[in-house]
Scaffold this motif. Structure first.
Motif, PDB file in Angstrom:
ATOM      1  N   VAL A  35      -3.351   7.283  -1.170  1.00 55.15           N
ATOM      2  CA  VAL A  35      -4.052   6.955   1.058  1.00 55.15           C
ATOM      3  C   VAL A  35      -3.349   5.333   0.899  1.00 55.15           C
ATOM      4  CG1 VAL A  35      -5.961   6.560   2.406  1.00 55.15           C
ATOM      5  CG2 VAL A  35      -5.455   9.105   1.186  1.00 55.15           C
ATOM      6  N   CYS A  36      -3.629   4.559   0.139  1.00 54.97           N
ATOM      7  CA  CYS A  36      -3.734   3.133  -0.808  1.00 54.97           C
ATOM      8  C   CYS A  36      -3.655   2.733  -1.881  1.00 54.97           C
ATOM      9  CB  CYS A  36      -4.768   2.858  -0.088  1.00 54.97           C
ATOM     10  SG  CYS A  36      -5.068   1.291  -0.001  1.00 54.97           S
ATOM     11  N   ARG A  37      -2.941   1.938  -2.291  1.00 56.74           N
ATOM     12  CA  ARG A  37      -2.618   1.434  -3.237  1.00 56.74           C
ATOM     13  C   ARG A  37      -2.885  -0.084  -3.556  1.00 56.74           C
ATOM     14  NH1 ARG A  37       1.692   4.611  -7.171  1.00 56.74           N
ATOM     15  NH2 ARG A  37       0.004   4.798  -8.542  1.00 56.74           N
ATOM     16  N   VAL A  38      -3.560  -0.257  -4.586  1.00 56.38           N
ATOM     17  CA  VAL A  38      -3.674  -2.198  -4.253  1.00 56.38           C
ATOM     18  C   VAL A  38      -3.506  -2.689  -5.983  1.00 56.38           C
ATOM     19  CG1 VAL A  38      -5.205  -4.377  -4.256  1.00 56.38           C
ATOM     20  CG2 VAL A  38      -5.529  -2.100  -2.351  1.00 56.38           C
ATOM     21  N   LEU A  84       4.559   6.597  12.023  1.00 52.46           N
ATOM     22  CA  LEU A  84       3.241   8.035  12.179  1.00 52.46           C
ATOM     23  C   LEU A  84       2.072   7.319  10.962  1.00 52.46           C
ATOM     24  CD1 LEU A  84       5.973  10.988  12.954  1.00 52.46           C
ATOM     25  CD2 LEU A  84       4.088   9.435  14.680  1.00 52.46           C
ATOM     26  N   GLY A  85       2.460   6.908   9.670  1.00 52.78           N
ATOM     27  CA  GLY A  85       2.064   6.958   8.779  1.00 52.78           C
ATOM     28  C   GLY A  85       0.771   6.262   8.874  1.00 52.78           C
ATOM     29  N   TYR A 132      -0.976   5.255  11.956  1.00 58.51           N
ATOM     30  CA  TYR A 132      -1.365   5.086  12.581  1.00 58.51           C
ATOM     31  C   TYR A 132      -2.473   6.871  11.852  1.00 58.51           C
ATOM     32  CZ  TYR A 132      -3.489   9.262  15.217  1.00 58.51           C
ATOM     33  OH  TYR A 132      -5.019  10.147  16.541  1.00 58.51           O
ATOM     34  N   VAL A 133      -1.621   7.500  10.766  1.00 57.27           N
ATOM     35  CA  VAL A 133      -2.885   8.513  10.285  1.00 57.27           C
ATOM     36  C   VAL A 133      -3.461   7.411   9.361  1.00 57.27           C
ATOM     37  CG1 VAL A 133      -2.616  10.113   8.361  1.00 57.27           C
ATOM     38  CG2 VAL A 133      -1.232  10.436  10.006  1.00 57.27           C
ATOM     39  N   ARG A 134      -3.357   6.564   8.532  1.00 58.68           N
ATOM     40  CA  ARG A 134      -3.956   6.292   7.767  1.00 58.68           C
ATOM     41  C   ARG A 134      -5.535   4.871   8.337  1.00 58.68           C
ATOM     42  NH1 ARG A 134      -1.695   2.024   3.164  1.00 58.68           N
ATOM     43  NH2 ARG A 134      -1.452   0.727   4.889  1.00 58.68           N
ATOM     44  N   GLN A 135      -4.697   3.931   9.887  1.00 53.01           N
ATOM     45  CA  GLN A 135      -5.473   3.518  10.013  1.00 53.01           C
ATOM     46  C   GLN A 135      -6.729   4.550  10.986  1.00 53.01           C
ATOM     47  OE1 GLN A 135      -3.406   1.256  13.044  1.00 53.01           O
ATOM     48  NE2 GLN A 135      -3.167   0.104  11.069  1.00 53.01           N
ATOM     49  N   ARG A 136      -6.544   6.005  10.856  1.00 51.64           N
ATOM     50  CA  ARG A 136      -7.522   6.865  11.981  1.00 51.64           C
ATOM     51  C   ARG A 136      -8.365   7.164  10.427  1.00 51.64           C
ATOM     52  NH1 ARG A 136      -5.331  12.666  12.619  1.00 51.64           N
ATOM     53  NH2 ARG A 136      -5.503  12.760  10.271  1.00 51.64           N
ATOM     54  N   ASP A 137      -7.842   6.692   9.570  1.00 49.76           N
ATOM     55  CA  ASP A 137      -8.853   7.482   8.176  1.00 49.76           C
ATOM     56  C   ASP A 137     -10.020   6.358   7.443  1.00 49.76           C
ATOM     57  OD1 ASP A 137      -9.892   8.839   5.819  1.00 49.76           O
ATOM     58  OD2 ASP A 137      -8.346   8.856   5.312  1.00 49.76           O
ATOM     59  N   ASP A 138     -11.464   6.994   8.089  1.00 50.05           N
ATOM     60  CA  ASP A 138     -12.442   5.730   7.795  1.00 50.05           C
ATOM     61  C   ASP A 138     -12.776   5.833   6.285  1.00 50.05           C
ATOM     62  OD1 ASP A 138     -13.075   6.220  10.569  1.00 50.05           O
ATOM     63  OD2 ASP A 138     -15.148   7.578  10.191  1.00 50.05           O
ATOM     64  N   LEU A 139     -12.213   6.792   5.741  1.00 48.28           N
ATOM     65  CA  LEU A 139     -12.434   6.414   4.326  1.00 48.28           C
ATOM     66  C   LEU A 139     -11.218   5.010   3.817  1.00 48.28           C
ATOM     67  CD1 LEU A 139     -12.842   7.057   1.108  1.00 48.28           C
ATOM     68  CD2 LEU A 139     -10.802   8.721   1.228  1.00 48.28           C
ATOM     69  N   HIS A 195       2.780   9.194  -0.770  1.00 48.61           N
ATOM     70  CA  HIS A 195       3.500   9.535  -2.388  1.00 48.61           C
ATOM     71  C   HIS A 195       2.963  10.769  -3.036  1.00 48.61           C
ATOM     72  CE1 HIS A 195       6.175  10.979  -5.524  1.00 48.61           C
ATOM     73  NE2 HIS A 195       5.219  10.881  -6.118  1.00 48.61           N
ATOM     74  N   ARG A 196       2.696  12.567  -2.681  1.00 42.00           N
ATOM     75  CA  ARG A 196       1.968  13.488  -2.924  1.00 42.00           C
ATOM     76  C   ARG A 196       2.583  13.641  -4.572  1.00 42.00           C
ATOM     77  NH1 ARG A 196       0.445  17.111   1.460  1.00 42.00           N
ATOM     78  NH2 ARG A 196       0.444  16.112   3.042  1.00 42.00           N
TER      79      ARG A 196
END
Length: 254
Positions: free
Chosen positions: A115-118, A73-74, A76-83, A132-133
């Motif tokens: 949303v992302c960490r590199v 699910l996570g 899917y949500v992330r890949q849907r996000d253009d950002l 994480h929130r």
């Protein structure tokens, strides 16, 4: 806390209370969950059995854990996000150049969500992963977002979530925070000087739409020993502003 439902379904609320408690406890048995949530053991067992049937929890030696289906699910949500898709290449370039931890955060329900960490080659390990929130008032990323939200929205977020003091450097006074948010709007950059985690500093910039509304925020975080002087005050802000500009253009015109 998110927007209140007019007629919340109690069983759905209970289901998520159970899942959140499993996450907080890093696994628990029926009795422990029953005590934590003050629910009958029979009810807790029925909820867990159903969640296990649907593959959202797993059971190991009498202890229930969050299941891997949530990863799907996570993803899917992330890949849907253009950002995420747009920001990721810029973040990788910054991580390569700085060797530090690069973060992308968005606001949801008054909290910040990673949303992302590199990670660069010398990036520190911190207790926060993708999804994480965190509170918005004591992170550079969160303040970069708050600075561009309407004042009434900022007040609602602070009313709902408070202003916790995670370290001795955390801002806990609303007037002080709002003064800093005004400075962030003026300079276009926010700083977290050990406000959430002792020994960790962060420089962040907002990612804005055409009407200067915050889409998210981008940051570089590292130990105070490396995050200081011209690097903190000038070099990293300019690097992040340049990346944010590229992301904003690509989001708008791609």
């Amino acid at each position: 806390m998110g927007k209140r439902a007019n007629n919340p379904v109690k069983s759905v609320v209970t289901t998520f209370d159970i899942l959140q408690t499993l996450r907080r406890l890093d696994g628990a048995g029926v009795t422990e969950l029953s005590n934590e949530l003050e629910l009958p053991k029979s009810s807790v067992y029925n909820y867990l059995s159903t969640l296990e049937q649907e593959e959202y929890v797993v059971k190991e030696d009498g202890t229930y854990y969050i299941g891997l289906r949530f990863l799907d699910l996570g993803r899917y949500v992330r890949q849907r996000d253009d950002l995420y898709e747009t920001a990721r290449p810029e973040m990788e370039a910054i991580a390569d150049e700085t060797d530090e931890l690069v973060n992308l955060l968005v606001e949801e329900h008054g909290q910040g969500v990673y949303v992302c960490r590199v990670r660069g080659d010398q990036a520190v390990n911190v207790a926060a992963s993708t999804g994480h929130r965190v509170a918005l008032h004591n992170t550079g990323l969160g303040k970069a977002i708050l600075a561009y939200l309407p004042e009434d929205r900022v007040d609602t977020i602070l009313d709902d979530h408070g202003m916790s003091a995670d370290t001795e450097h955390s801002i806990t006074d609303r007037g002080e925070l709002k003064a800093e948010l005004a400075e962030i709007r003026d300079r276009g950059v926010a700083f977290d000087r050990e406000e959430r985690i002792g020994g960790l500093c962060c420089v962040a910039v907002p990612i804005l739409d055409l009407e200067d509304r915050p889409i998210g925020a981008l940051s570089v975080a590292g130990p105070t020993s490396r995050m200081k002087g011209e690097r903190l005050e000038s070099e990293l802000p300019e690097l992040l502003k340049s990346a944010a500009n590229v992301i904003e253009l690509n989001l708008t015109y791609s």
